[in-house]
Design an enzyme around this catalytic site. Structure first.
Site, PDB file in Angstrom:
ATOM      1  N   HIS A 267      -3.713  11.252  -0.521  1.00 30.11           N
ATOM      2  CA  HIS A 267      -3.705  12.715  -0.566  1.00 30.11           C
ATOM      3  C   HIS A 267      -4.778  13.276   0.372  1.00 30.11           C
ATOM      4  O   HIS A 267      -4.436  13.879   1.381  1.00 30.11           O
ATOM      5  CB  HIS A 267      -3.868  13.266  -1.980  1.00 30.11           C
ATOM      6  N   ASP A 318       4.874   8.548  -4.239  1.00 24.84           N
ATOM      7  CA  ASP A 318       3.987   8.886  -5.348  1.00 24.84           C
ATOM      8  C   ASP A 318       4.728   8.982  -6.679  1.00 24.84           C
ATOM      9  O   ASP A 318       5.079   7.971  -7.275  1.00 24.84           O
ATOM     10  CB  ASP A 318       3.249  10.180  -5.021  1.00 24.84           C
TER      11      ASP A 318
END
Length: 452
Positions: A267, A318
């Site tokens: 991220h 994810d």
């Protein structure tokens, strides 16, 4: 042998390319050749991407959290729902879900996956008799599908910044460093029967779920191999870490840990320009998950500054709310356009945005997963994907614009074939074990939904 009418090689596009695969790697590349009897003939051959960040079990809750309740929904409210969901998962269900996720990835064009694996124990937190029981289930799913696995057991010791105790919903994740080290050794044994391209790394979950002392200890115990960490995903995380450690998360990590090319920072959404440049210069890979980051309201990555500083990046799915390679790449670019009110952002200077996104993610994903350079070259793993350039979404484009069409105009259905380290897992657009894997997933979901 694979014969491609067109192939994306490191020095550009080539026609009539014949590739020999031996022991999972590319051993010979012949240009301007002809197809031979027995060759697998494809239209356009590309290096296949690695999906560098996956929590496979979360695929089973896709669509379950899209109902707004009173108040403001956020990443943190989503996380509470996810914790409640994990309390019901059995080892058999975790394996069936992972196999289905890996199949979806391969059909979408991913040859490998980084499984950021943090469910370790029974509901309530009691370890299984075999500490690595659930790592064994992930390994079994990889064996079933043939995907290239980089298994990343997660160190998750605390419930929040400042060494806060684990919440009940986090009990299945928790280990101190000593038990975590034993778990990693068990995971290495669990994957021992997989092909040689399998890798085992480590994943300190985040700065908030560990401590500086524990992080130093676990890195000392595992000095080599891939190292992945969640970092700077949410503004609250940045604020909490800054208050506790006196520096922003990426800033603190770069100043206190030897971050090298073995690292993947997942991220890294909320960074200053200085942090962004410093991270790029470290050689680490930015692990971007644009679909999940949009779904959770995380915010966009600082792409232009990072690319200008020479930063490496890759993409992952994810939470697996949607597994789509093409959608992942276009969401990455579109998030930059929406923020900057501009077009064609994720490329340095001039050039094809589709090629910059696709080839950049191929290189960064391979680096993050320990799978070489992400290129079609002799000595590299045969992580290969074939697409059909005659599909209506691509047929009007010359070869040098096919990657622009793939990223911005096509769907994953243009994938015809996929090889994971030479294992021909997808043929004519379907995984070779689709029927039994999907049946296993449906059965697992039936029993899981009955328990919820």
């Amino acid at each position: 042998m694979i014969f491609a009418k067109h192939a994306k090689l490191p020095d550009g596009w080539a026609r009539d390319v014949r590739i020999t695969v031996s022991s999972g790697a590319i051993s010979e590349i012949e240009r301007n050749h002809t197809a031979q009897t027995g060759d697998v003939v494809v239209d356009t051959l590309l290096p296949a991407l690695g999906n560098l960040h996956c929590h496979s079990f979360q695929r089973a809750m896709a669509g379950m959290t899209e109902y707004r309740k009173a108040g403001k929904d956020s990443f943190w409210t989503w996380r509470d729902l996810m914790y409640r969901f994990t309390a019901h998962l059995t080892p058999e269900q975790i394996e069936a879900i992972a196999a289905f996720v890996f199949l979806e990835m391969q059909e979408a064009g991913y040859a490998s996956v980084g499984e950021f694996h943090y469910i370790h124990h029974q509901p309530g937190g009691t370890p299984y008799d075999d500490l690595s029981e659930l790592s064994s289930r992930i390994a079994s799913a990889a064996a079933t599908t043939g995907i290239g696995l980089t298994h990343l057991p997660v160190l998750y010791t605390y419930g929040g910044a400042g060494q806060v105790a684990l919440e009940p919903g986090q009990a299945r994740f928790g280990n101190d460093v000593s038990r975590f080290n034993r778990l990693v050794e068990g995971a290495r044994k669990a994957v021992a029967a997989l092909p040689e391209d399998c890798r085992v790394g480590i994943a300190p979950h985040s700065l908030r779920a560990t401590s500086p002392e524990d992080l130093a200890e676990v890195l000392g115990a595992h000095p080599s191999g891939p190292k992945h960490i969640h970092i700077a995903e949410q503004p609250k995380e940045v604020a909490d870490i800054s208050s506790w450690l006196g520096a922003r998360p990426v800033e603190w990590l770069l100043e206190n840990v030897d971050v090298t090319k073995d690292w993947c920072l997942i991220h890294a959404t909320h960074m200053t320009d200085t942090e962004t440049r410093d991270m790029a210069m470290s050689g680490a890979v930015a692990g971007l998950c644009p679909i999940t980051e949009a779904n959770l309201g995380d915010g966009p990555f600082n792409g232009p500054v990072y690319l200008e500083a020479g930063g490496a990046f890759g993409v992952g799915s994810d939470s697996n709310v949607l597994i789509s390679l093409t959608e992942e790449l276009r969401t990455l670019e579109y998030s930059q356009r929406l923020r900057d009110l501009a077009r064609n952002v994720m490329v340095v200077a001039e050039g094809s945005v589709g090629e910059a996104l696709y080839c950049g993610a191929a290189r960064g994903g391979a680096q993050a997963l320990g799978r070489g350079r992400g290129e079609i070259a002799v000595g590299e793993l045969a992580d290969l994907v074939a697409i059909d350039s005659t599909d209506p979404a691509l047929c009007a484009l010359p070869t040098h614009q096919v990657l622009d069409g793939l990223v911005f105009a096509a769907k994953d259905k243009v994938v015809t074939d996929l090889w994971s380290a030479g294992r021909h897992a997808v043929r004519s657009g379907r995984h070779v074990r689709r029927d039994d894997i999907v049946a296993g997933y449906r059965s697992a979901m039936d029993t899981l939904m009955a328990a919820l």
